[in-house]
Design a protein around this motif. Structure first.
Motif, PDB file in Angstrom:
ATOM      1  N   LEU A 157       0.756  -1.285   0.021  1.00  0.00           N
ATOM      2  CA  LEU A 157      -0.009  -0.012   0.080  1.00  0.00           C
ATOM      3  C   LEU A 157       0.940   1.314  -0.091  1.00  0.00           C
ATOM      4  O   LEU A 157       1.888   1.287   0.506  1.00  0.00           O
ATOM      5  N   ASN A 158       0.225   2.417  -0.668  1.00  0.00           N
ATOM      6  CA  ASN A 158       1.078   3.501  -0.400  1.00  0.00           C
ATOM      7  C   ASN A 158       1.164   3.717   1.080  1.00  0.00           C
ATOM      8  O   ASN A 158       0.421   3.867   1.905  1.00  0.00           O
TER       9      ASN A 158
ATOM     10  N   THR B 124     -12.882   2.186   7.874  1.00  0.00           N
ATOM     11  CA  THR B 124     -11.563   2.890   8.625  1.00  0.00           C
ATOM     12  C   THR B 124     -11.642   2.950  10.103  1.00  0.00           C
ATOM     13  O   THR B 124     -10.621   2.951  10.728  1.00  0.00           O
TER      14      THR B 124
ATOM     15  N   TRP C 208      -4.363   9.302   4.818  1.00  0.00           N
ATOM     16  CA  TRP C 208      -5.513   9.385   3.937  1.00  0.00           C
ATOM     17  C   TRP C 208      -6.714   8.909   4.570  1.00  0.00           C
ATOM     18  O   TRP C 208      -7.761   9.888   4.494  1.00  0.00           O
TER      19      TRP C 208
ATOM     20  N   SER D 182      -6.630  11.651  -3.242  1.00  0.00           N
ATOM     21  CA  SER D 182      -5.784  10.218  -3.360  1.00  0.00           C
ATOM     22  C   SER D 182      -6.480   9.139  -3.146  1.00  0.00           C
ATOM     23  O   SER D 182      -6.207   8.054  -3.817  1.00  0.00           O
ATOM     24  N   LEU D 183      -7.293   9.167  -2.347  1.00  0.00           N
ATOM     25  CA  LEU D 183      -8.190   7.757  -1.834  1.00  0.00           C
ATOM     26  C   LEU D 183      -9.040   7.301  -2.724  1.00  0.00           C
ATOM     27  O   LEU D 183      -9.199   6.307  -3.150  1.00  0.00           O
TER      28      LEU D 183
ATOM     29  N   GLU E  84      -7.024   5.899  -5.560  1.00  0.00           N
ATOM     30  CA  GLU E  84      -6.818   4.514  -5.051  1.00  0.00           C
ATOM     31  C   GLU E  84      -7.720   3.524  -4.782  1.00  0.00           C
ATOM     32  O   GLU E  84      -7.577   2.127  -5.590  1.00  0.00           O
TER      33      GLU E  84
ATOM     34  N   ASP F 158       1.432   6.621   2.622  1.00  0.00           N
ATOM     35  CA  ASP F 158       0.492   7.548   3.179  1.00  0.00           C
ATOM     36  C   ASP F 158      -0.888   7.052   3.409  1.00  0.00           C
ATOM     37  O   ASP F 158      -1.983   7.955   3.759  1.00  0.00           O
ATOM     38  N   PHE F 159      -1.369   5.865   3.194  1.00  0.00           N
ATOM     39  CA  PHE F 159      -2.695   5.431   2.959  1.00  0.00           C
ATOM     40  C   PHE F 159      -3.378   5.775   4.443  1.00  0.00           C
ATOM     41  O   PHE F 159      -4.494   5.943   4.352  1.00  0.00           O
TER      42      PHE F 159
ATOM     43  N   GLN G  39      -5.693  14.249   0.373  1.00  0.00           N
ATOM     44  CA  GLN G  39      -5.838  12.915   0.875  1.00  0.00           C
ATOM     45  C   GLN G  39      -7.297  12.269   0.235  1.00  0.00           C
ATOM     46  O   GLN G  39      -7.192  11.311   0.078  1.00  0.00           O
TER      47      GLN G  39
END
Length: 353
Positions: free
Chosen positions: A5-6, A75, A12, A45-46, A49, A8-9, A42
């Motif tokens: 995974l990235n 989450t 995010w 980006s999510l 993704e 920064d996930f 963020q």
């Protein structure tokens, strides 16, 4: 195999969580001490993704989509699991660490002194917080992950999470003696409608008074009794009833918490032939794995409220050994309802509803 995974996930997901809860990128940025542009990045980006739209954008608010709601649940579950992992893996000396939050009505909190004292003694490095709230607020606090454990009183078992019944409490009429209205031993709704009542009104998210969305207070409101005063606190409700401002309907837990055995000058009658019993139980979020500290507190609360979970059950009359059994002070488990005192408590006979 663990998928890459990235890096920064998780950040995010944090940004997404706060936007979902506030409905605003700017408010989320304030809470997270970040720039609004960072939070917007963020979210974008999510969405890239996950290849989906998480919010419907408008000028004033971010409206979460159905996929966004699904991600919000995951989450919360993800961060709860991470918190549990940190607490569990860090217990090299066998001592639990971290924080646990239990939400419950103030009346219920008064019954939990013994298990809380034991938990604190056995787990001195765990920060324990008790969040006082009305039962519908307890459900919301758990659903929104502001509390690890809830102990609400409901009349219908909530479907949004996992609910484990601990005990039941009957609805009771509380009225100052000498009120000038003659009531039969088993009053009807018609009899009650001749009385002035003090009711409980909750507050919405904007602080405005609103009808309680669940529980005994909601059932009482549906009976269309003559309300002369409304409050958002059961202790105040009983204080005003004792002062003669009107009648009140509360469950046995509230009576025990706020009146104890001091019922002088009060006429108290069971009303479980008219209103549903209140079910008190442990409430957890769906798909949640309690942290080690939350699991330890859950175990002690169960043992306190359900004697059989810790060993052989004591006889119902053993009030000193099991004060949580809802055999209220001054009550004879075989006494008939006479309009002046409470007969059998919820634990000594099956509820009628």
């Amino acid at each position: 195999m663990l998928e890459e995974l990235n890096g920064d996930f998780l950040q995010w997901l944090r940004g997404f969580y706060y936007v979902a809860k506030t409905g605003s990128v700017r408010q989320a940025a304030t809470l997270m001490h970040r720039n609004p542009s960072t939070i917007s990045y963020q979210i974008s980006s999510l969405e890239r993704e996950l290849n989906t739209q998480l919010f419907e954008r408008s000028k004033k608010r971010m409206h979460i989509t159905e996929d966004g709601r699904k991600l919000l649940e995951w989450t919360i579950t993800t961060f709860e699991a991470l918190q549990g992992m940190r607490a569990d893996v860090g217990c090299h000396d066998g001592q639990l660490r971290g924080r646990v939050v239990m939400a419950c009505p103030p009346a219920v909190a008064t019954l939990l002194a013994a298990p809380l004292q034991r938990f604190i003694r056995e787990n001195p490095q765990v920060d324990v917080h008790i969040l006082h709230a009305l039962s519908h607020e307890v459900l919301a606090a758990v659903d929104e992950a502001r509390a690890d454990i809830g102990l609400p009183g409901v009349t219908d078992v909530p479907e949004s999470g996992s609910f484990e019944t601990l005990f039941k409490a009957r609805p009771m009429l509380v009225l100052r003696t000498g009120h000038g209205v003659s009531l039969p031993a088993v009053p009807t709704l018609r009899d009650l409608r001749n009385l002035p009542f003090i009711s409980v009104a909750a507050r919405d998210r904007n602080g405005h008074l609103a009808l309680p969305p669940c529980g005994l207070d909601r059932a009482v409101d549906a009976a269309q009794l003559a309300t002369v005063l409304s409050v958002n606190d059961h202790a105040a409700l009983l204080h005003y009833a004792r002062s003669g401002l009107g009648a009140a309907i509360v469950d046995e837990v509230c009576l025990r918490a706020w009146l104890g055995s001091s019922w002088e000058g009060l006429n108290i009658q069971p009303l479980d032939h008219l209103f549903p019993n209140v079910i008190y139980g442990l409430f957890l979020r769906q798909r949640t794995l309690p942290s080690p500290q939350a699991a330890a507190l859950l175990r002690l609360v169960r043992e306190h409220c359900i004697p059989s979970s810790a060993g052989p059950a004591a006889p119902p009359s053993d009030r000193q050994a099991h004060p949580h059994a809802l055999l209220l002070p001054g009550c004879d488990a075989t006494a008939p309802a006479d309009g002046q005192s409470i007969p059998a408590a919820a634990a000594s006979r099956p509820p009628s509803r």
